[in-house]
Design an enzyme around this catalytic site. Structure first.
Site, PDB file in Angstrom:
ATOM      1  N   TYR A 149      -2.629  -0.239   1.536  1.00  0.00           N
ATOM      2  CA  TYR A 149      -1.544  -1.195   1.319  1.00  0.00           C
ATOM      3  C   TYR A 149      -0.552  -0.847   0.225  1.00  0.00           C
ATOM      4  CZ  TYR A 149      -3.797  -4.414   4.493  1.00  0.00           C
ATOM      5  OH  TYR A 149      -4.321  -4.987   5.604  1.00  0.00           O
ATOM      6  N   LEU A 150      -0.967  -0.007  -0.715  1.00  0.00           N
ATOM      7  CA  LEU A 150      -0.083   0.269  -1.838  1.00  0.00           C
ATOM      8  C   LEU A 150       0.684   1.558  -1.596  1.00  0.00           C
ATOM      9  CD1 LEU A 150      -2.628  -0.703  -4.632  1.00  0.00           C
ATOM     10  CD2 LEU A 150      -0.722  -2.062  -3.743  1.00  0.00           C
TER      11      LEU A 150
END
Length: 574
Positions: free
Chosen positions: A533-534
């Site tokens: 997600y990052l």
DNA sequence: ATCGCGACTTAGCATCCTTTAA
DNA sequence: TTAAAGGATGCTAAGTCGCGAT
């Protein structure tokens, strides 16, 4: 409940959901031009151990096939699956098929797998007792065998293959209350496997003599190298893909983040748009608005329909009325099982109109009925696509995670040691993990570790007491007296003792901090957001700006996965 | 519009491996 | 030197979402 009961949910379809069929630059869906690889490796055939289990107290002869399945069950004795009725039922049903119609074994209650379990323990111990040397040779032998399967050549570039090992037979371990847990996952044979490979490339030789692949394809619009049907769910597939470090995966990863970055430019309009619709007279429009709000604000998953033969979990669109509680004046409590049957439990303050709307959606429904009865993920995504090309529910999760990291890193990083900066990163990482509800189970030893830390801290504190008493005495010029063993203490100058006090104070503080962090993170999984997600460019740019070595944040596999992000400008903003 | 298939990403846990503390 | 803790990696289940057929 897929299919049934969802038949007539009407909604004005979006007139213009113009979507790009393929991401720009990916050449009309073509994923590769040439593809070479060596296929897959199969688990070794079963090696019977000959240890007899007991039935009704008597040793029983089993064929290797029967023994294999019995052993799968026996070795699970100390997991909590072994006690679950569903697991036992499914296992026993499938095992009896292997035993055959007229087998003596008819009643699970009379089965005693202990001899096999004990054999398993002995085997485990034997492995543990092997010297490091022996283990090393074993590992090297395995590596040698597998080496050729580890690599593929895609468009002339050597790339790592992700999962070239065919899944071994076993008992299905579903997550949560899965109706199929314990079912026998049968052995996969070459005749189950479809190979995908470049037209000109040599077809991998089938590694099991006398057998052959189910099919060989040359489809360059997909990225898989091989697949077989999941024996537990024959309509599902198991794929062999390239590893995360491959450029094919890297490229699509980058596209994912670029898309969610684009959301930044649309988010304000989207929020205004759904806020307006909170009071739309059309229920469908209102439900879309509220669902979008929840996905945006809470980073909920979309929530596809599920079959009855899967664990009963939900996402946003499949929330049931009993998953949400309205708590006046404007709080909503969420309590549901999400992906992997992980519980989402959160109470949030929502806008008044949202609160009203949710009360309205719940009105007149019984527990178990859909909160959002007029919409599903495809309607929701169709609507999102009208707001921004390529926008779907999951993009909000990526956006939310990455923008949060970017924000916290920019606000909270201060001058200081590398260690302090890493602590800031970890706090931000934790924040994201909590938003995304990435959990882990508390380790078995957590409790004892905490106790030990407390004991340690107490010990240090009593040392501190003593030191302070010494300091007082020293200041008054008195002798320090005797230590716990009755020996006289060396008389130190007050300054020297003061220094000791400071050191000890630091030590205590650090321990207490460690303890707090440990307790804080006992149920939080940081890895999932880092991997999925990052946007790695946020991390790389931050490392460059603050002179933190990237290896302090990314391990070897993440460095390999994120090569595409390494040359980012230090001033990059998500 | 709906359905089911197909392909791909995301997920937690088990196990292996390395580092750290005793 | 050993054991425990922690991190890396492997494994495979469980999601998302697009697409083509109907």
């Amino acid at each position: 409940m897929k299919g049934k009961g969802k038949l007539k949910k009407n909604m004005k379809n979006s007139q213009f959901s113009k979507i790009m069929k393929v991401p720009p630059g990916s050449g009309g869906g073509k994923k590769w031009t040439t593809l070479e690889h060596n296929g897959v490796i199969f688990p070794p055939p079963y090696k019977p151990h000959g240890v007899k289990m007991l039935y009704n107290g008597k040793p029983i002869d089993l064929t290797p096939e029967q023994e294999e399945v019995a052993t799968m069950f026996a070795v699970m004795k100390d997991t909590d699956y072994a006690a679950k009725p569903t697991f036992i039922d499914n296992f026993f049903t499938d095992w009896r098929k292997v035993l055959g119609k007229n087998h003596i074994i008819k009643n699970f209650e009379l089965c005693d797998f202990t001899p096999i379990y004990e054999w398993h323990l002995r085997e485990k111990e034997r492995k543990k007792q092997m010297t490091t040397e022996e283990k090393k040779t074993l590992r090297e032998d395995k590596l040698k065998q597998e080496e050729k399967y580890m690599w593929a050549v895609v468009d002339g570039v050597k790339e790592k293959v992700g999962n070239f090992r065919v899944e071994p037979p076993g008992l299905f371990r579903g997550r949560g209350e899965h109706p199929k847990m314990g079912k026998l996952k049968r052995r996969i044979l070459p005749s189950d496997i479809t190979i995908n490979i470049g037209k000109g490339a040599p077809v991998p030789e089938c590694p099991i003599p006398g057998e052959s692949w189910k099919e060989v394809k040359h489809d360059n619009t997909v990225t898989w190298l091989a697949f077989w049907n999941d024996p537990i769910n024959p309509k599902d597939f198991k794929y062999v893909f390239l590893a995360a470090s491959s450029s094919l995966k890297g490229q699509s990863d980058k596209e994912k983040y670029e898309k969610s970055r684009k959301l930044k430019g649309h988010i304000q309009r989207i929020r205004e748009n759904y806020t307006k619709d909170f009071k739309n007279k059309d229920v469908t429009r209102r439900q879309i608005a509220v669902a979008t709000y929840l996905i945006d604000k809470l980073a909920l998953r979309a929530g596809n329909e599920k079959d009855d033969d899967e664990a009963d979990t939900v996402g946003c669109c499949t929330l049931k009325v009993d998953n949400v509680t309205c708590m006046p004046p404007n709080q909503i409590q969420f309590d549901f099982l999400g992906k992997d049957s992980i519980r989402y439990f959160n109470t949030v303050e929502v806008e008044e109109l949202v609160y009203k709307a949710i009360e309205g959606f719940r009105a007149g429904k019984k527990p178990g009925q859909d909160l959002f009865d007029k919409i599903d993920t495809s309607r929701l995504n169709a609507h999102l696509k009208d707001l921004m090309p390529g926008l779907t529910a999951k993009v909000f999760r990526t956006y939310n995670a990455s923008i949060t990291l970017d924000g916290i890193l920019h606000e909270e990083t201060e001058d200081g040691t590398v260690l302090e900066k890493i602590a800031v990163y970890q706090r931000a990482n934790k924040e994201v993990a909590i938003i995304c509800n990435h959990q882990r189970s508390v380790s078995k030893s957590h409790e004892s570790q905490m106790t030990r830390m407390n004991e340690k801290i107490d010990e240090l504190k009593s040392q501190m007491e003593e030191l302070k008493a010494d300091l007082n005495k020293a200041k008054k010029g008195k002798p320090l007296g005797y230590d716990s063993e009755g020996k006289p203490k060396r008389n130190l100058a007050p300054e020297a003792i003061q220094k000791k006090v400071a050191t000890l104070e630091g030590k205590i503080e650090k321990m207490e901090m460690d303890k707090r962090i440990k307790e804080d993170l006992k149920t939080v999984a940081l890895g999932t957001s880092k991997i999925n997600y990052l946007d790695p460019r946020i991390t790389v740019a931050w490392c460059k700006r603050h002179e933190v070595p990237i290896e302090k944040i990314f391990n070897k596999s993440l460095l390999a996965k994120f090569v595409w992000a390494m040359d980012v400008d230090p001033e990059f903003r998500f």
